[in-house]
Design a protein around this motif. Structure first.
Motif, PDB file in Angstrom:
ATOM      1  N   TYR A 326       0.802  -1.226   0.000  1.00 21.56           N
ATOM      2  CA  TYR A 326       0.000   0.000   0.000  1.00 21.56           C
ATOM      3  C   TYR A 326       0.839   1.282   0.000  1.00 21.56           C
ATOM      4  O   TYR A 326       0.523   2.214  -0.759  1.00 21.56           O
ATOM      5  CB  TYR A 326      -0.957  -0.009   1.195  1.00 21.56           C
ATOM      6  CG  TYR A 326      -2.020  -1.089   1.131  1.00 21.56           C
ATOM      7  CD1 TYR A 326      -2.337  -1.715  -0.071  1.00 21.56           C
ATOM      8  CD2 TYR A 326      -2.700  -1.495   2.276  1.00 21.56           C
ATOM      9  CE1 TYR A 326      -3.302  -2.709  -0.131  1.00 21.56           C
ATOM     10  CE2 TYR A 326      -3.665  -2.492   2.226  1.00 21.56           C
ATOM     11  CZ  TYR A 326      -3.960  -3.095   1.022  1.00 21.56           C
ATOM     12  OH  TYR A 326      -4.919  -4.082   0.970  1.00 21.56           O
ATOM     13  N   PRO A 327       1.909   1.402   0.815  1.00 21.70           N
ATOM     14  CA  PRO A 327       2.704   2.643   0.743  1.00 21.70           C
ATOM     15  C   PRO A 327       3.305   2.883  -0.638  1.00 21.70           C
ATOM     16  O   PRO A 327       3.401   4.038  -1.091  1.00 21.70           O
ATOM     17  CB  PRO A 327       3.794   2.428   1.800  1.00 21.70           C
ATOM     18  CG  PRO A 327       3.227   1.421   2.738  1.00 21.70           C
ATOM     19  CD  PRO A 327       2.397   0.516   1.892  1.00 21.70           C
ATOM     20  N   LEU A 328       3.710   1.804  -1.313  1.00 21.49           N
ATOM     21  CA  LEU A 328       4.269   1.951  -2.654  1.00 21.49           C
ATOM     22  C   LEU A 328       3.205   2.391  -3.655  1.00 21.49           C
ATOM     23  O   LEU A 328       3.487   3.164  -4.578  1.00 21.49           O
ATOM     24  CB  LEU A 328       4.901   0.626  -3.093  1.00 21.49           C
ATOM     25  CG  LEU A 328       6.029   0.095  -2.199  1.00 21.49           C
ATOM     26  CD1 LEU A 328       6.536  -1.248  -2.709  1.00 21.49           C
ATOM     27  CD2 LEU A 328       7.166   1.100  -2.126  1.00 21.49           C
ATOM     28  N   TRP A 330       0.611   4.246  -2.872  1.00 28.41           N
ATOM     29  CA  TRP A 330       0.408   5.673  -2.605  1.00 28.41           C
ATOM     30  C   TRP A 330       1.519   6.511  -3.236  1.00 28.41           C
ATOM     31  O   TRP A 330       1.261   7.608  -3.750  1.00 28.41           O
ATOM     32  CB  TRP A 330       0.365   5.923  -1.101  1.00 28.41           C
ATOM     33  CG  TRP A 330      -0.965   5.656  -0.477  1.00 28.41           C
ATOM     34  CD1 TRP A 330      -1.269   4.701   0.437  1.00 28.41           C
ATOM     35  CD2 TRP A 330      -2.186   6.352  -0.728  1.00 28.41           C
ATOM     36  NE1 TRP A 330      -2.599   4.750   0.768  1.00 28.41           N
ATOM     37  CE2 TRP A 330      -3.187   5.768   0.073  1.00 28.41           C
ATOM     38  CE3 TRP A 330      -2.527   7.420  -1.567  1.00 28.41           C
ATOM     39  CZ2 TRP A 330      -4.504   6.204   0.071  1.00 28.41           C
ATOM     40  CZ3 TRP A 330      -3.846   7.867  -1.559  1.00 28.41           C
ATOM     41  CH2 TRP A 330      -4.810   7.263  -0.764  1.00 28.41           C
ATOM     42  N   GLN A 331       2.731   6.002  -3.216  1.00 27.80           N
ATOM     43  CA  GLN A 331       3.827   6.719  -3.856  1.00 27.80           C
ATOM     44  C   GLN A 331       3.588   6.843  -5.360  1.00 27.80           C
ATOM     45  O   GLN A 331       3.797   7.912  -5.954  1.00 27.80           O
ATOM     46  CB  GLN A 331       5.145   5.982  -3.603  1.00 27.80           C
ATOM     47  CG  GLN A 331       6.361   6.624  -4.270  1.00 27.80           C
ATOM     48  CD  GLN A 331       7.615   5.798  -4.099  1.00 27.80           C
ATOM     49  OE1 GLN A 331       7.683   4.908  -3.240  1.00 27.80           O
ATOM     50  NE2 GLN A 331       8.626   6.072  -4.909  1.00 27.80           N
ATOM     51  N   ALA A 332       3.127   5.740  -5.971  1.00 29.45           N
ATOM     52  CA  ALA A 332       2.829   5.778  -7.401  1.00 29.45           C
ATOM     53  C   ALA A 332       1.702   6.762  -7.709  1.00 29.45           C
ATOM     54  O   ALA A 332       1.754   7.508  -8.694  1.00 29.45           O
ATOM     55  CB  ALA A 332       2.458   4.379  -7.885  1.00 29.45           C
ATOM     56  N   SER A 334       0.936   9.437  -6.041  1.00 31.23           N
ATOM     57  CA  SER A 334       1.405  10.817  -5.871  1.00 31.23           C
ATOM     58  C   SER A 334       2.186  11.316  -7.077  1.00 31.23           C
ATOM     59  O   SER A 334       2.260  12.524  -7.306  1.00 31.23           O
ATOM     60  CB  SER A 334       2.280  10.909  -4.618  1.00 31.23           C
ATOM     61  OG  SER A 334       3.469  10.152  -4.767  1.00 31.23           O
ATOM     62  N   GLU A 335       2.761  10.419  -7.873  1.00 24.51           N
ATOM     63  CA  GLU A 335       3.524  10.837  -9.039  1.00 24.51           C
ATOM     64  C   GLU A 335       2.636  11.135 -10.245  1.00 24.51           C
ATOM     65  O   GLU A 335       3.016  11.932 -11.104  1.00 24.51           O
ATOM     66  CB  GLU A 335       4.553   9.767  -9.399  1.00 24.51           C
ATOM     67  CG  GLU A 335       5.647   9.610  -8.357  1.00 24.51           C
ATOM     68  CD  GLU A 335       6.800   8.765  -8.857  1.00 24.51           C
ATOM     69  OE1 GLU A 335       6.834   8.458 -10.073  1.00 24.51           O
ATOM     70  OE2 GLU A 335       7.675   8.415  -8.041  1.00 24.51           O
ATOM     71  N   PHE A 353       7.839   0.499  -9.098  1.00 24.92           N
ATOM     72  CA  PHE A 353       7.821   0.972  -7.706  1.00 24.92           C
ATOM     73  C   PHE A 353       8.109  -0.134  -6.703  1.00 24.92           C
ATOM     74  O   PHE A 353       8.359   0.153  -5.538  1.00 24.92           O
ATOM     75  CB  PHE A 353       6.459   1.602  -7.391  1.00 24.92           C
ATOM     76  CG  PHE A 353       6.158   2.821  -8.199  1.00 24.92           C
ATOM     77  CD1 PHE A 353       6.573   4.069  -7.760  1.00 24.92           C
ATOM     78  CD2 PHE A 353       5.494   2.722  -9.413  1.00 24.92           C
ATOM     79  CE1 PHE A 353       6.311   5.201  -8.513  1.00 24.92           C
ATOM     80  CE2 PHE A 353       5.225   3.852 -10.164  1.00 24.92           C
ATOM     81  CZ  PHE A 353       5.639   5.090  -9.719  1.00 24.92           C
ATOM     82  N   ARG A 354       8.057  -1.355  -7.149  1.00 22.21           N
ATOM     83  CA  ARG A 354       8.286  -2.474  -6.227  1.00 22.21           C
ATOM     84  C   ARG A 354       9.731  -2.446  -5.728  1.00 22.21           C
ATOM     85  O   ARG A 354      10.667  -2.209  -6.477  1.00 22.21           O
ATOM     86  CB  ARG A 354       8.010  -3.793  -6.943  1.00 22.21           C
ATOM     87  CG  ARG A 354       8.234  -5.004  -6.078  1.00 22.21           C
ATOM     88  CD  ARG A 354       7.923  -6.280  -6.823  1.00 22.21           C
ATOM     89  NE  ARG A 354       8.268  -7.454  -6.028  1.00 22.21           N
ATOM     90  CZ  ARG A 354       8.084  -8.696  -6.439  1.00 22.21           C
ATOM     91  NH1 ARG A 354       7.556  -8.926  -7.626  1.00 22.21           N
ATOM     92  NH2 ARG A 354       8.426  -9.693  -5.666  1.00 22.21           N
ATOM     93  N   ASP A 355       9.917  -2.713  -4.432  1.00 22.31           N
ATOM     94  CA  ASP A 355      11.254  -2.747  -3.846  1.00 22.31           C
ATOM     95  C   ASP A 355      11.418  -4.022  -3.030  1.00 22.31           C
ATOM     96  O   ASP A 355      10.581  -4.931  -3.072  1.00 22.31           O
ATOM     97  CB  ASP A 355      11.522  -1.499  -3.008  1.00 22.31           C
ATOM     98  CG  ASP A 355      10.508  -1.316  -1.873  1.00 22.31           C
ATOM     99  OD1 ASP A 355       9.867  -2.317  -1.484  1.00 22.31           O
ATOM    100  OD2 ASP A 355      10.352  -0.184  -1.386  1.00 22.31           O
ATOM    101  N   MET A 374      -4.838   4.544  -8.716  1.00 21.84           N
ATOM    102  CA  MET A 374      -3.563   4.450  -9.420  1.00 21.84           C
ATOM    103  C   MET A 374      -3.773   4.281 -10.918  1.00 21.84           C
ATOM    104  O   MET A 374      -3.013   4.819 -11.727  1.00 21.84           O
ATOM    105  CB  MET A 374      -2.754   3.278  -8.860  1.00 21.84           C
ATOM    106  CG  MET A 374      -1.388   3.107  -9.515  1.00 21.84           C
ATOM    107  SD  MET A 374      -0.403   1.833  -8.678  1.00 21.84           S
ATOM    108  CE  MET A 374       0.943   1.640  -9.843  1.00 21.84           C
TER     109      MET A 374
END
Length: 485
Positions: A326-328, A330-332, A334-335, A353-355, A374
């Protein structure tokens, strides 16, 4: 007036769960062709009868228009060269690497998928339109829901038979996932739990309607109790059996949120129903009957819900991998908050975005809300969310204005169930679940608020609900559908 288009509607509703919940691209395309024929045939049928096209209820119509806006945006995301200033940098980088300066970009990272998903949404809108047109007649709405409950019972019994026989198969195919749990004809247990939850709610709503009609009769408590026992021991036993079968099936899926969403929605349905009973003896008697019903369900939970309880305990102890995603997401978001990455393009976009915090491979965000934002951006996502809010408002309003309130309350409860479960799962990406939800949610919204007056006679109500599937048993065609399911 039913005819051929109505049975197309029934066919799509009943058989959509059979081919793995219709997740393959071919199935929505087939349903689109069938429903297109159904729409044309329905219009032609009314034209031959010299009858106009019936108007749609305002709030569901507004909801449909909002979804259509999202469909248009999905198609726009798949058009090459459209709004080049908003294209993702991936396309210019790909053109440079491939040395193709004339290569056109897209708003979507996966334009083919965006086109397919937008087309699937059009199929859903066509299905919803047919449901609303036919549900203007309450008898059609009731028949559609009774057939749906019968199909739910067949899929639940099939799932239970496979589970207790220890066969790890779906139809004649070996399971590739979720071995050891019940999934019926679905691949994903959570999606089937959502589907079976709609069956529990529908069976419960029909049961409550029969109870209300029995309680409203001007007879003694002893007479009401005798009539209830007579019905349950003769023609009305199948409805509670299907309700229990679907509920046990949910428990054996071990779907945590599937069970929670079903119980919350059931509480909404039961609470809304009890609050509408007239104060006094009717409400007291109805409440006591509901206590008996809920106690029986709780007993089944104690017998079969141990595995689900274990999964809930492990969740609190070990957490869940989706919360690392979920945080990733949200990062996507925001871009690209306004345009998104393309309808249905989550899998392609998330790879960037996966880490290392994500151990498993995620093809979906495990949250329909986050994934939709997204994919299409905030404006289109808010339009979709608003469509569901409008349906919820229409159902709640209908439940407060009609004497026949159970079908409208069923629409409220179904929307609540879908809304709760979609927070942490992706069941609404399964065509079979979407079609089932649309049938259940719209069946009680199509007919005018005064249309149920002619059905309020006690004798008619007892016959219509007491024999749950008597109509189906008398029809060879419908019985064959049950056997094939």
């Amino acid at each position: 007036m039913r005819g051929f288009p109505f049975w197309i509607l029934v066919f799509v509703l009943v058989f959509s769960p059979l081919p793995f919940a219709s997740v393959g691209a071919i199935w929505p395309q087939l349903y689109g062709v069938l429903l297109g024929f159904g729409l044309v045939a329905h219009v032609a049928q009314r034209w031959r009868a010299n009858r106009g096209i019936p108007p749609l209820p305002k709030l569901p119509l507004a909801a449909g228009l909002l979804v259509f806006v999202v469909v248009l945006w999905g198609y726009a995301q798949s058009v090459p060269g459209l709004l080049p200033s908003l294209h993702h940098p991936f396309w210019s980088q790909a053109a440079a690497l491939l040395e193709l300066p004339d290569m056109q970009g897209y708003l979507s990272l996966d334009p083919q998928q965006s086109f397919q998903v937008a087309t699937r949404y059009l199929v859903y809108l066509s299905f919803a339109l047919l449901v609303l047109w036919y549900a203007r007649c309450q008898r059609n709405a009731e028949l559609l829901l009774k057939i749906f409950v019968a199909a739910q019972g067949a899929y639940a019994v099939y799932g239970l038979a496979i589970y207790f026989s220890s066969l790890e198969t779906i139809l004649w195919f070996d399971k590739t996932a979720y071995r050891g749990v019940l999934t019926s004809t679905f691949v994903n247990r959570n999606s089937y739990a959502t589907y079976a939850g709609l069956g529990v709610l529908t069976a419960l709503a029909l049961t409550l309607r029969f109870l209300r009609r029995t309680l409203s009769r001007d007879t003694s408590h002893r007479t009401k109790l005798r009539e209830l026992i007579e019905v349950l021991t003769t023609t009305g036993w199948l409805l509670p059996v299907i309700l229990v079968a679907c509920f046990v099936a949910i428990l054996l899926t071990e779907s945590r949120m599937g069970l929670i969403a079903c119980m919350i929605a059931s509480a909404v349905l039961v609470g809304g129903w009890v609050s509408r009973l007239p104060a006094g003896q009717a409400r007291t008697f109805g409440s006591l009957l509901l206590v008996v019903l809920l106690s029986f369900l709780a007993f089944n939970l104690l017998l079969s819900g141990g595995m689900t309880a274990d999964r809930l305990a492990r969740f609190f102890e070990q957490g869940d991998g989706r919360f690392d995603v979920y945080p990733l997401v949200w990062q996507a978001i925001s871009e690209r908050p306004w345009t998104g990455y393309g309808l249905g393009a989550f899998e392609s976009a998330f790879r960037a975005f996966r880490d290392a915090s994500v151990g498993a491979f995620f093809t979906r965000a495990h949250s329909d809300y986050l994934e939709l934002i997204m994919d299409v951006g905030w404006p289109a996502a808010l339009a979709m969310f608003s469509a569901f809010i409008l349906l919820l408002a229409a159902a709640w309003r209908a439940s407060r204005m009609r004497g026949e309130l159970e079908l409208a309350l069923l629409s409220v409860a179904a929307t609540v169930q879908i809304g709760v479960h979609s927070v942490v799962d992706f069941s609404m990406q399964m065509p079979a679940v979407v079609l089932a939800y649309l049938a259940v949610a719209l069946a009680g919204l199509g007919y005018p608020k005064g249309a149920s007056a002619s059905r309020s006679a006690p004798a008619m109500s007892l016959a219509s609900n007491g024999g749950l599937l008597k109509q189906l048993a008398d029809s060879p065609g419908r019985t064959m559908q049950l056997q094939r399911s």
